[in-house]
Design a protein around this motif. Structure first.
Motif, PDB file in Angstrom:
ATOM      1  N   LEU A   1     -57.299  11.485  19.186  1.00 39.32           N
ATOM      2  CA  LEU A   1     -56.367  11.371  20.364  1.00 39.32           C
ATOM      3  C   LEU A   1     -55.260  11.865  20.467  1.00 39.32           C
ATOM      4  CD1 LEU A   1     -56.941  10.411  23.328  1.00 39.32           C
ATOM      5  CD2 LEU A   1     -56.501   8.025  22.759  1.00 39.32           C
ATOM      6  N   MET A   2     -54.277  11.529  19.499  1.00 39.14           N
ATOM      7  CA  MET A   2     -52.844  11.732  19.366  1.00 39.14           C
ATOM      8  C   MET A   2     -52.799  13.245  19.370  1.00 39.14           C
ATOM      9  SD  MET A   2     -50.101  10.835  19.348  1.00 39.14           S
ATOM     10  CE  MET A   2     -49.786   9.196  19.396  1.00 39.14           C
ATOM     11  N   GLN A   3     -53.614  13.813  18.572  1.00 40.63           N
ATOM     12  CA  GLN A   3     -53.534  15.279  18.517  1.00 40.63           C
ATOM     13  C   GLN A   3     -53.734  15.941  19.744  1.00 40.63           C
ATOM     14  OE1 GLN A   3     -56.267  15.930  15.515  1.00 40.63           O
ATOM     15  NE2 GLN A   3     -54.615  16.203  13.791  1.00 40.63           N
ATOM     16  N   ALA A   4     -54.801  15.477  20.525  1.00 36.32           N
ATOM     17  CA  ALA A   4     -54.899  16.050  21.731  1.00 36.32           C
ATOM     18  C   ALA A   4     -53.735  15.794  22.713  1.00 36.32           C
ATOM     19  CB  ALA A   4     -56.483  15.316  22.359  1.00 36.32           C
ATOM     20  N   TYR A   5     -53.375  14.545  22.720  1.00 31.35           N
ATOM     21  CA  TYR A   5     -51.988  14.316  23.380  1.00 31.35           C
ATOM     22  C   TYR A   5     -51.040  15.289  23.461  1.00 31.35           C
ATOM     23  CZ  TYR A   5     -48.343  11.693  25.643  1.00 31.35           C
ATOM     24  OH  TYR A   5     -47.149  11.471  26.411  1.00 31.35           O
ATOM     25  N   GLN A   6     -50.930  15.265  22.058  1.00 33.27           N
ATOM     26  CA  GLN A   6     -49.583  16.135  21.657  1.00 33.27           C
ATOM     27  C   GLN A   6     -49.744  17.771  21.959  1.00 33.27           C
ATOM     28  OE1 GLN A   6     -49.267  15.414  17.522  1.00 33.27           O
ATOM     29  NE2 GLN A   6     -48.006  13.756  17.685  1.00 33.27           N
ATOM     30  N   ALA A   7     -50.980  18.111  21.982  1.00 31.43           N
ATOM     31  CA  ALA A   7     -51.431  19.564  22.473  1.00 31.43           C
ATOM     32  C   ALA A   7     -51.213  19.772  23.905  1.00 31.43           C
ATOM     33  CB  ALA A   7     -52.695  19.954  21.947  1.00 31.43           C
ATOM     34  N   ALA A   8     -51.542  18.631  24.690  1.00 33.98           N
ATOM     35  CA  ALA A   8     -51.353  18.443  26.233  1.00 33.98           C
ATOM     36  C   ALA A   8     -49.976  18.573  26.291  1.00 33.98           C
ATOM     37  CB  ALA A   8     -52.136  17.400  26.754  1.00 33.98           C
ATOM     38  N   LEU A   9     -49.075  17.771  25.606  1.00 32.28           N
ATOM     39  CA  LEU A   9     -47.876  17.994  26.038  1.00 32.28           C
ATOM     40  C   LEU A   9     -47.280  19.238  26.214  1.00 32.28           C
ATOM     41  CD1 LEU A   9     -46.403  14.821  23.942  1.00 32.28           C
ATOM     42  CD2 LEU A   9     -46.543  15.143  26.646  1.00 32.28           C
ATOM     43  N   ALA A  10     -47.546  20.238  25.464  1.00 30.12           N
ATOM     44  CA  ALA A  10     -47.159  21.294  25.383  1.00 30.12           C
ATOM     45  C   ALA A  10     -47.741  22.524  26.135  1.00 30.12           C
ATOM     46  CB  ALA A  10     -47.087  21.822  23.567  1.00 30.12           C
ATOM     47  N   GLU A  11     -48.891  21.930  26.499  1.00 25.41           N
ATOM     48  CA  GLU A  11     -49.987  23.194  27.296  1.00 25.41           C
ATOM     49  C   GLU A  11     -50.134  22.746  28.787  1.00 25.41           C
ATOM     50  OE1 GLU A  11     -50.293  26.103  25.972  1.00 25.41           O
ATOM     51  OE2 GLU A  11     -49.900  25.460  23.892  1.00 25.41           O
ATOM     52  N   ASP A  12     -50.308  21.478  28.894  1.00 22.04           N
ATOM     53  CA  ASP A  12     -50.444  21.235  30.305  1.00 22.04           C
ATOM     54  C   ASP A  12     -49.747  21.638  31.545  1.00 22.04           C
ATOM     55  OD1 ASP A  12     -52.173  19.305  32.256  1.00 22.04           O
ATOM     56  OD2 ASP A  12     -50.321  18.616  32.736  1.00 22.04           O
ATOM     57  N   ALA A  13     -50.225  22.274  32.454  1.00 22.63           N
ATOM     58  CA  ALA A  13     -49.391  23.220  33.476  1.00 22.63           C
ATOM     59  C   ALA A  13     -48.580  21.970  34.424  1.00 22.63           C
ATOM     60  CB  ALA A  13     -50.271  24.115  34.328  1.00 22.63           C
ATOM     61  N   ARG A  14     -48.951  21.166  34.799  1.00 21.88           N
ATOM     62  CA  ARG A  14     -48.425  19.964  35.513  1.00 21.88           C
ATOM     63  C   ARG A  14     -47.178  19.574  34.925  1.00 21.88           C
ATOM     64  NH1 ARG A  14     -53.170  16.067  37.624  1.00 21.88           N
ATOM     65  NH2 ARG A  14     -51.260  14.757  38.070  1.00 21.88           N
ATOM     66  N   VAL A  15     -47.240  19.104  33.609  1.00 19.90           N
ATOM     67  CA  VAL A  15     -46.164  18.823  32.906  1.00 19.90           C
ATOM     68  C   VAL A  15     -45.014  19.729  32.763  1.00 19.90           C
ATOM     69  CG1 VAL A  15     -45.376  17.809  30.741  1.00 19.90           C
ATOM     70  CG2 VAL A  15     -47.318  16.998  31.666  1.00 19.90           C
ATOM     71  N   ARG A  16     -45.456  21.147  32.518  1.00 19.07           N
ATOM     72  CA  ARG A  16     -44.378  22.268  32.443  1.00 19.07           C
ATOM     73  C   ARG A  16     -43.732  22.343  33.867  1.00 19.07           C
ATOM     74  NH1 ARG A  16     -48.412  25.292  29.336  1.00 19.07           N
ATOM     75  NH2 ARG A  16     -48.924  26.571  31.153  1.00 19.07           N
ATOM     76  N   ALA A  17     -44.583  22.066  34.844  1.00 21.46           N
ATOM     77  CA  ALA A  17     -43.793  22.389  36.311  1.00 21.46           C
ATOM     78  C   ALA A  17     -43.138  21.229  36.524  1.00 21.46           C
ATOM     79  CB  ALA A  17     -45.004  22.549  37.299  1.00 21.46           C
ATOM     80  N   ALA A  18     -43.274  19.970  36.009  1.00 22.40           N
ATOM     81  CA  ALA A  18     -42.353  19.069  36.251  1.00 22.40           C
ATOM     82  C   ALA A  18     -41.312  19.111  35.393  1.00 22.40           C
ATOM     83  CB  ALA A  18     -43.132  17.647  35.975  1.00 22.40           C
ATOM     84  N   ARG A  19     -41.339  19.523  33.980  1.00 21.56           N
ATOM     85  CA  ARG A  19     -40.149  19.990  33.273  1.00 21.56           C
ATOM     86  C   ARG A  19     -39.305  21.064  34.037  1.00 21.56           C
ATOM     87  NH1 ARG A  19     -43.579  19.842  28.663  1.00 21.56           N
ATOM     88  NH2 ARG A  19     -43.094  17.670  27.420  1.00 21.56           N
ATOM     89  N   ALA A  20     -39.952  22.139  34.472  1.00 15.19           N
ATOM     90  CA  ALA A  20     -39.008  23.102  35.227  1.00 15.19           C
ATOM     91  C   ALA A  20     -38.363  22.369  36.466  1.00 15.19           C
ATOM     92  CB  ALA A  20     -40.045  24.232  35.690  1.00 15.19           C
ATOM     93  N   ALA A  21     -38.919  21.552  37.361  1.00 15.18           N
ATOM     94  CA  ALA A  21     -38.422  20.806  38.549  1.00 15.18           C
ATOM     95  C   ALA A  21     -37.297  20.078  37.930  1.00 15.18           C
ATOM     96  CB  ALA A  21     -39.399  20.209  39.303  1.00 15.18           C
ATOM     97  N   ARG A  22     -37.404  19.314  36.897  1.00 18.19           N
ATOM     98  CA  ARG A  22     -36.349  18.743  36.480  1.00 18.19           C
ATOM     99  C   ARG A  22     -35.182  19.473  36.045  1.00 18.19           C
ATOM    100  NH1 ARG A  22     -35.980  16.437  31.176  1.00 18.19           N
ATOM    101  NH2 ARG A  22     -36.620  18.381  30.800  1.00 18.19           N
ATOM    102  N   ASP A  23     -35.296  20.532  35.235  1.00 13.97           N
ATOM    103  CA  ASP A  23     -34.400  21.324  34.850  1.00 13.97           C
ATOM    104  C   ASP A  23     -33.457  22.108  36.214  1.00 13.97           C
ATOM    105  OD1 ASP A  23     -35.065  20.867  32.277  1.00 13.97           O
ATOM    106  OD2 ASP A  23     -36.260  22.663  32.092  1.00 13.97           O
ATOM    107  N   SER A  24     -34.418  22.179  37.024  1.00 16.03           N
ATOM    108  CA  SER A  24     -33.737  22.896  38.375  1.00 16.03           C
ATOM    109  C   SER A  24     -32.945  21.754  39.092  1.00 16.03           C
ATOM    110  CB  SER A  24     -34.722  23.367  39.378  1.00 16.03           C
ATOM    111  OG  SER A  24     -34.178  23.600  40.619  1.00 16.03           O
ATOM    112  N   ALA A  25     -33.429  20.636  39.056  1.00 13.65           N
ATOM    113  CA  ALA A  25     -32.629  19.430  39.859  1.00 13.65           C
ATOM    114  C   ALA A  25     -31.392  19.114  39.112  1.00 13.65           C
ATOM    115  CB  ALA A  25     -33.760  18.268  39.961  1.00 13.65           C
ATOM    116  N   VAL A  26     -31.423  19.316  37.745  1.00 18.57           N
ATOM    117  CA  VAL A  26     -30.196  18.951  36.830  1.00 18.57           C
ATOM    118  C   VAL A  26     -28.997  19.766  37.233  1.00 18.57           C
ATOM    119  CG1 VAL A  26     -29.376  19.147  34.542  1.00 18.57           C
ATOM    120  CG2 VAL A  26     -31.319  17.778  35.113  1.00 18.57           C
ATOM    121  N   GLU A  27     -29.642  20.995  37.706  1.00 18.84           N
ATOM    122  CA  GLU A  27     -28.377  21.970  37.993  1.00 18.84           C
ATOM    123  C   GLU A  27     -27.546  21.546  39.463  1.00 18.84           C
ATOM    124  OE1 GLU A  27     -27.189  24.269  36.230  1.00 18.84           O
ATOM    125  OE2 GLU A  27     -28.724  23.839  34.464  1.00 18.84           O
ATOM    126  N   ARG A  28     -28.216  20.585  40.159  1.00 18.50           N
ATOM    127  CA  ARG A  28     -27.659  20.209  41.335  1.00 18.50           C
ATOM    128  C   ARG A  28     -26.258  19.583  41.203  1.00 18.50           C
ATOM    129  NH1 ARG A  28     -31.160  19.721  45.863  1.00 18.50           N
ATOM    130  NH2 ARG A  28     -29.318  18.585  46.999  1.00 18.50           N
TER     131      ARG A  28
END
Length: 456
Positions: A36-63
């Motif tokens: 389960l931990m390996q699956a979670y760590q892989a999903a942290l790097a590969e899940d599209a929703r998380v990557r989109a949320a990271r990009a949204a955070r990076d965009s908001a930080v520039e405000r």
């Protein structure tokens, strides 16, 4: 010439061979066995929703630096060079108009520094930028918490599908054995045709159940593979001996609701949106306020005076500029009303989320507390079902029970085992979801469940 062509073809052939070898390597790559931990760590790097949320955070930080930059000094330089062609008409001493034509170049150079001293919309915008960043950070944390729950749910669903398939195969093996025994008994002269028909009907049903179970295994594996973007072969199962049946701590559900309202990333994101909406109202109302800027300027110009085109000027200027708005056609009032409506919408969304969050916390809290009781009850039910199978077999051998009774007892045992596995998985998923709702350490929750898996 032929040798030259052959030499040119050799690199291409090697490239094709390497490409084919690489393709075969990908196709023949072994599937990934994971916990389960390996699956979670892989999903942290590969899940599209998380990557989109990271990009949204990076965009908001520039405000934030953008808002700060608007309050910093603004320095600009303005350069210009123009060609002037002047036609001039002038009376001479005789009173007649005489036309003159002149051509010359002019230039201007200006260096200006402007420092905002008082601009209400910019001050409100700086506060708003901080809340936008808080919203983005909390939204990312919510997605990460949700990812942990989604991975755990997909992992446990895949395990349940695998357990269901194994139980169907065991039931099929038992039914096949009973069918062979019924045929031999009929051939020996003391069996009945009904026992054969009953066993055959059960075996046909087991075959259909096997097909459905295999399809469900493939489907649940595919769900997990999409989350982690990896092929999956073997999943570590839950070790029933290691699994502690622990009630929620604290036990009072109202305490969990309070924790959720205070620490839930979903609530924190909406609270930040409410504050950002309030800052937007201040920005809109700031349109009625005057603006005050300090201005320092150095300008140099040449040949800009028609009467003395060969002259040049250098001007040093420092001062304060005040701009007082008088009438903007109702724009400021309209934007203020719009901002107030957005604030009301944000507050209502926050209240609706708090109420829904309380319901979800109650549901997952009951999933843990009742899951403990259900697992214990089903463990006892499995022991009773096993005893029923043993008793039915002895009674069948003694002639007091029929083969149908044995088959029913076996089926009841397999059904109870499946229900027990499902109850364990639901208990684990409810634990992870409950902790995610209150914003607890997601990695610790996954690691705890991962410690209850078998290690082969």
């Amino acid at each position: 010439m032929r040798d030259d062509a052959s030499r040119r073809r050799q690199p291409r052939q090697w490239m094709r061979r390497l490409a084919v070898a690489g393709l075969l390597g990908v196709l023949n790559a072994p599937a990934w066995s994971l916990d389960l931990m390996q699956a979670y760590q892989a999903a942290l790097a590969e899940d599209a929703r998380v990557r989109a949320a990271r990009a949204a955070r990076d965009s908001a930080v520039e405000r934030l630096p953008q808002a700060q930059a608007q309050l910093m000094p603004n320095i600009a330089i303005n350069l210009g060079r123009n060609k002037n062609d002047i036609d001039r008409t002038q009376e001479n001493a005789l009173g007649r108009d005489v036309e003159f034509g002149e051509e010359y170049f002019s230039y201007n150079q200006t260096l200006q520094l402007r420092q905002p001293l008082f601009r209400m919309p910019l001050f409100a915008g700086l506060r708003q930028a901080g809340f936008v960043v808080d919203d983005a950070e909390a939204t990312l944390e919510r997605e990460l918490q949700d990812l942990g729950a989604r991975v755990t749910g997909a992992y446990m669903e895949a395990l349940l599908a695998q357990d269901a398939l194994e139980l169907v195969l065991k039931q099929k093996t038992v039914t096949t054995t009973q069918l062979d025994a019924a045929r031999k008994s009929l051939e020996a002269g003391y069996g009945t045709r009904t026992d054969i028909d009953e066993a055959q009907a059960r075996l046909d049903m087991n075959t259909a159940d096997e097909l459905s179970a295999r399809q469900h295994v493939d489907f649940t594996r595919r769900q997990l593979e999409i989350l982690i973007d990896r092929p999956v072969d073997t999943l570590l199962p839950v070790d029933a001996q290691r699994l502690p049946l622990l009630p929620p701590e604290p036990a009072d559900v109202s305490e969990w609701v309070r924790l959720a309202e205070e620490s839930s990333p979903e609530v924190r994101a909406l609270e930040a949106r409410v504050e950002a909406a309030r800052a937007e109202i201040a920005k809109a109302r700031g349109g009625h306020y005057p603006t005050v800027d300090a201005v320092a300027q150095i300008s140099k110009s040449g040949s800009e005076n028609v009467t003395s085109p060969s002259s040049s000027y250098t001007n040093h200027m420092i001062g304060v500029q005040v701009n007082i708005p008088l009438f903007a056609g109702g724009y400021v009032s309209s934007t203020t009303r719009q901002a107030i409506a957005e604030q009301v919408r944000a507050e209502e969304n926050l209240e609706a989320t708090r109420r829904d969050l309380a319901v979800r916390v109650h549901r997952e809290h009951r999933g843990v507390t009742e899951g403990v009781l259900r697992v214990r009850a089903l463990e006892q039910a499995v022991r009773s079902a096993q005893q029923l199978v043993a008793s039915s077999k002895r009674s069948f051998e003694a002639g007091s029970r029929t083969m149908v009774d044995v088959l029913n007892a076996e089926q009841q045992l397999q059904t109870t085992l499946r229900d027990l596995a499902e109850a364990r998985y639901l208990y684990l998923v409810s634990r992870v979801r409950l902790r995610a709702l209150v914003g607890m350490d997601r990695a610790r929750s996954i690691e705890e469940v991962n410690g209850w898996l078998g290690r082969g």
